[in-house]
Scaffold this motif. Structure first.
Motif, short mmCIF file in Angstrom:
data_model
loop_
_atom_site.label_atom_id
_atom_site.label_comp_id
_atom_site.label_asym_id
_atom_site.label_seq_id
_atom_site.Cartn_x
_atom_site.Cartn_y
_atom_site.Cartn_z
N GLY A 54 0.86 -1.18 0.00
CA GLY A 54 0.00 0.00 0.00
C GLY A 54 0.89 1.23 0.00
N SER A 55 0.33 2.36 0.40
CA SER A 55 1.14 3.56 0.55
C SER A 55 0.73 4.26 1.83
N ILE A 60 -6.38 7.27 1.89
CA ILE A 60 -7.26 6.31 1.21
C ILE A 60 -8.48 7.09 0.75
N ASP A 61 -8.47 7.50 -0.50
CA ASP A 61 -9.49 8.44 -0.96
C ASP A 61 -10.49 7.83 -1.94
N GLN A 62 -10.28 6.59 -2.34
CA GLN A 62 -11.21 5.99 -3.30
C GLN A 62 -11.80 4.67 -2.79
N ALA A 65 -15.27 3.96 -1.08
CA ALA A 65 -16.51 3.93 -1.84
C ALA A 65 -16.93 2.48 -2.11
N TYR A 66 -15.98 1.52 -1.90
CA TYR A 66 -16.25 0.12 -2.21
C TYR A 66 -16.24 -0.77 -0.97
N ILE A 67 -15.37 -0.44 0.01
CA ILE A 67 -15.28 -1.28 1.20
C ILE A 67 -15.41 -0.42 2.46
N GLU A 68 -15.80 -1.08 3.54
CA GLU A 68 -16.02 -0.37 4.80
C GLU A 68 -14.70 0.13 5.36
N PRO A 69 -14.71 1.33 5.98
CA PRO A 69 -13.46 1.87 6.51
C PRO A 69 -12.93 1.12 7.72
N SER A 77 -5.56 0.38 1.54
CA SER A 77 -4.63 1.27 0.85
C SER A 77 -4.13 0.63 -0.44
N SER A 78 -3.85 -0.68 -0.40
CA SER A 78 -3.39 -1.39 -1.61
C SER A 78 -4.47 -1.32 -2.68
N PHE A 79 -5.70 -1.59 -2.27
CA PHE A 79 -6.82 -1.57 -3.21
C PHE A 79 -7.04 -0.15 -3.74
N ASN A 80 -6.82 0.83 -2.85
CA ASN A 80 -6.94 2.23 -3.25
C ASN A 80 -5.98 2.56 -4.40
N LEU A 81 -4.74 2.06 -4.26
CA LEU A 81 -3.75 2.30 -5.32
C LEU A 81 -4.20 1.62 -6.61
N ALA A 82 -4.78 0.41 -6.46
CA ALA A 82 -5.25 -0.31 -7.65
C ALA A 82 -6.35 0.49 -8.35
N LEU A 83 -7.27 1.03 -7.55
CA LEU A 83 -8.37 1.81 -8.14
C LEU A 83 -7.85 3.03 -8.88
N LYS A 84 -6.73 3.57 -8.38
CA LYS A 84 -6.16 4.75 -9.02
C LYS A 84 -5.28 4.39 -10.22
#
Lengths: 380, 270
Positions: A54-55, A60-62, A65-69, A77-84
């Motif tokens: 992750g980073s 975690i800004d995206q 919208a898909y998973i619970e915080p 964070s890893s998934f966030n990078l993937a979405l970006k």
């Protein structure tokens, strides 16, 4: 030419850059989570294994919208990078059922950001010979799906070569860790973190060449006087950023040894060179010391703790640690629930423990300063 | 005679207030407490000026100084830093030598520490980033109830039927408080309920740190008599509270500065 340290720094900062370059040259890049996915198998297919990170420095800004915080911030964070689009260079995505978060993350990732190749590896929770043979067939299934996807058969000799290659890297990393035994250590915990993270996105042979040069550079550095600073053993999950370890070292301590997903846990034990390489690979990878796995219970509490944590006791003794810090990425149930038993074990060795839970974000590091300072004052 | 005296200062830069203490020898001769405000370094400079004036000395007369607290990094003085947990430990040890456990309820965190007979930390724990265990929780509830901070303690002690909070979360407790007011609960009962909730949280931390008596409550929380009583009730023992609980860490810091001075100048005395 860049020094090895400069190259490490560059790889640490520019994550994924080398993998993107290799992909342009036609290599397939296979991204994966955790320590359960054998690099050897991917490498034997002439593909590049890429440990997904992750980073900690990006919000975690995206993903929310898909998973619970309230899910693991490392996974989010890893998934966030993937979405970006930052993992668009991955040709394949592999998740082991290491913990429930990663297992569910597989489905969410697959649904929202599918790669060309996607695979989930089932990892048994209870360790033992039955589990090892189960895991062996899971890995055979993983190989089969890579064969189907790539249209190429796996050559067992290539797999044996890969085992030797990664064992070579493991030996070098252990040699590097040996340099942490002195007072002060010849290489700091912060430096070690950089070197390890740098190696997670490049082919093993490149990491090996880098490590050899890096170690030469370290060995010719002037040897500083003994500083008698407290020596810290660190336990936890993903530390793929230097921020926390740097904070501990800046506060007046030496981080000398670890049991982390991004540290000894992923590289310490060799893969035994068995006649069928998959036997050795299955046994070695299933038995990594992830707190999500359980070893069979022993008859007494003392024996049980010794059986579960004996290797940590040995690390602490051999590296002369004075105290232990548990650094846990928030919501990691496995680590949080393993913590109390491990604390009891370490306390019985007269090793004080500081447990910190963090948000997988460099912005929270300052708040941990007081805790770290007080802990070091207590040891000092 | 003042020419031969030795002076030591402690500066505690907390999230809610900045505290300063000056010792002459081992005696506290001046202290000051000011709200931290938006710029810690300005407040710190002002408060040090004030406390030194009270002590009747200039800054260069100080033989030692230690800075502590969350904002220690932004202190505009060149002095060593020590964690506030160590400073609270030393402060409590000096005020009550029988102290074995310290509870510090501050604006941002609650910290508990078991300490040695010499005033050193033996083990400690902090509430995680959670307002329920901290002074912030009381501030939030007091604001809703329009009760002054200094009135919280006395008012809560008049309660006969403390409200029971169903949540341990300050954010949810805020909306729960609003609902209870709507249902007609008295301010005193709500405050007493908040004290119980906080005391339960603190008692849990104390259990984990393996509390030993005597137990001392310091920090802003110590100024709330109702809270001290609630914690005592939860533990079935009497909690000791310093006269000026918010000053404890600054006092401890000054004391540690004195100790440090002694260590580096073996033949010196006060």
């Amino acid at each position: 030419m860049m020094t090895a340290s400069e190259q490490v720094e560059k790889l640490y900062v520019e994550r994924g850059k080398r993998a993107r370059e290799l992909r342009k040259k036609g290599k397939k890049i296979i991204g994966y989570f955790c320590c359960f996915v054998p690099d050897e198998i991917i490498t034997a297919f002439d593909m590049v294994p890429y440990r997904i990170q992750g980073s900690q420095s990006e919000p975690i800004d995206q993903a929310d919208a898909y998973i619970e915080p309230m899910a693991c911030p490392f996974a989010r964070s890893s998934f966030n990078l993937a979405l970006k689009g930052r993992y668009d260079f991955l040709d394949g995505f592999v998740a082991p059922h290491s913990c429930d978060t990663i297992e569910r993350m597989y489905h969410i990732w697959l649904h929202n950001k599918p790669s060309s190749f996607n695979h989930l590896i089932n990892v048994p929770h209870m360790l033992g010979s039955g589990s090892t043979s189960f895991y062996r067939s899971e890995l055979a299934y993983f190989i089969k799906s890579l064969e189907d996807w790539s249209g190429r058969k796996l050559d067992p000799d290539r797999l044996k070569d890969a085992v030797r290659l990664y064992n070579r890297r493991r030996a070098l990393l252990r040699e590097l860790y040996e340099l942490r035994k002195t007072d002060p250590p010849q290489v700091s915990g912060t430096e070690i973190t950089r070197v390890l993270v740098a190696g997670m996105g490049i082919p093993a042979e490149e990491h090996i060449a880098l490590l050899e040069r890096y170690m030469k550079e370290i060995k010719v550095r002037p040897v500083p006087k003994a500083d008698k600073l407290p020596r810290i053993f660190i336990w936890g999950n993903e530390i793929d950023d230097i921020a926390f370890i740097n904070l501990v070292e800046e506060s007046g301590a030496q981080v000398v040894m670890d049991d982390l997903c991004t540290g000894t846990r992923f590289f310490w034990d060799d893969v035994p060179e068995t006649k069928d390489p998959l036997d050795g690979i299955a046994a070695r990878y299933l038995n990594i010391h992830c707190p999500r796995s359980n070893v069979p219970q022993m008859e007494t509490r003392e024996k049980d703790l010794g059986n579960r944590y004996g290797y940590i006791g040995q690390f602490v003794k051999d590296w002369g640690a004075d105290g232990a810090i548990f650094y846990i990425v928030r919501y990691c149930d496995t680590c949080e629930l393993e913590g109390p038993d491990l604390r009891e074990y370490l306390n019985s060795m007269n090793i004080p423990v500081l447990m910190v839970e963090d948000d997988y974000s460099t912005s929270t590091i300052g708040q941990l300063r007081t805790r770290v300072q007080a802990f070091l004052e207590m040891l000092g | 005679m003042s020419g031969t005296h030795r002076y030591y200062a402690g500066l505690d830069m907390g999230s809610a207030s900045i505290k300063a203490a000056v010792l002459s020898g081992h005696r506290l001769i001046a202290s000051e407490i000011v709200a931290s405000g938006g710029k810690y370094s300005d407040t710190a400079r002002k408060i040090m000026g004030g406390v030194l004036a009270k002590a009747g000395i200039s800054e260069d007369r100080l033989d030692g100084m230690i800075i502590t607290g969350l904002g220690a990094e932004s202190a505009p003085f060149d002095a060593p830093q020590v964690s506030d947990i160590s400073c609270h430990a030393m402060g409590c040890h000096c005020l009550f030598p029988s102290t074995r456990t310290v509870i510090d309820i501050g604006g941002q965190f609650t910290k508990v520490a078991r300490i040695t007979p010499q005033g050193r930390i033996a083990d400690f724990l902090m509430s995680e980033k959670c307002a329920t265990g901290s002074g912030r929780f009381l501030q939030v509830i007091a604001r809703i109830l329009q009760v002054k901070l200094e009135d919280i303690g006395p008012l809560s002690m008049t309660s006969k039927h403390p409200v029971e909070f169903s949540t341990n979360c300050a954010v949810f407790a805020e909306s729960e408080t609003v609902s209870r007011i709507a249902e007609g609960a008295k301010a005193a009962d709500i405050l007493a309920g908040v004290h119980h909730a906080m005391a339960a949280k603190v008692a849990m931390l104390l259990k984990r740190v393996k509390m030993e008596p005597d137990v001392v409550l310091t920090g802003g929380g110590g100024e709330d008599e109702g809270l001290a009583l609630a914690i005592g009730d939860a533990l079935s023992l009497k909690i000791l509270v310093p006269d000026k609980p918010r000053l404890t860490a600054a006092f401890g810091a000054a004391y540690l500065a004195r100790e440090q001075h002694f260590r580096s100048h073996e033949n010196h005395s006060d």
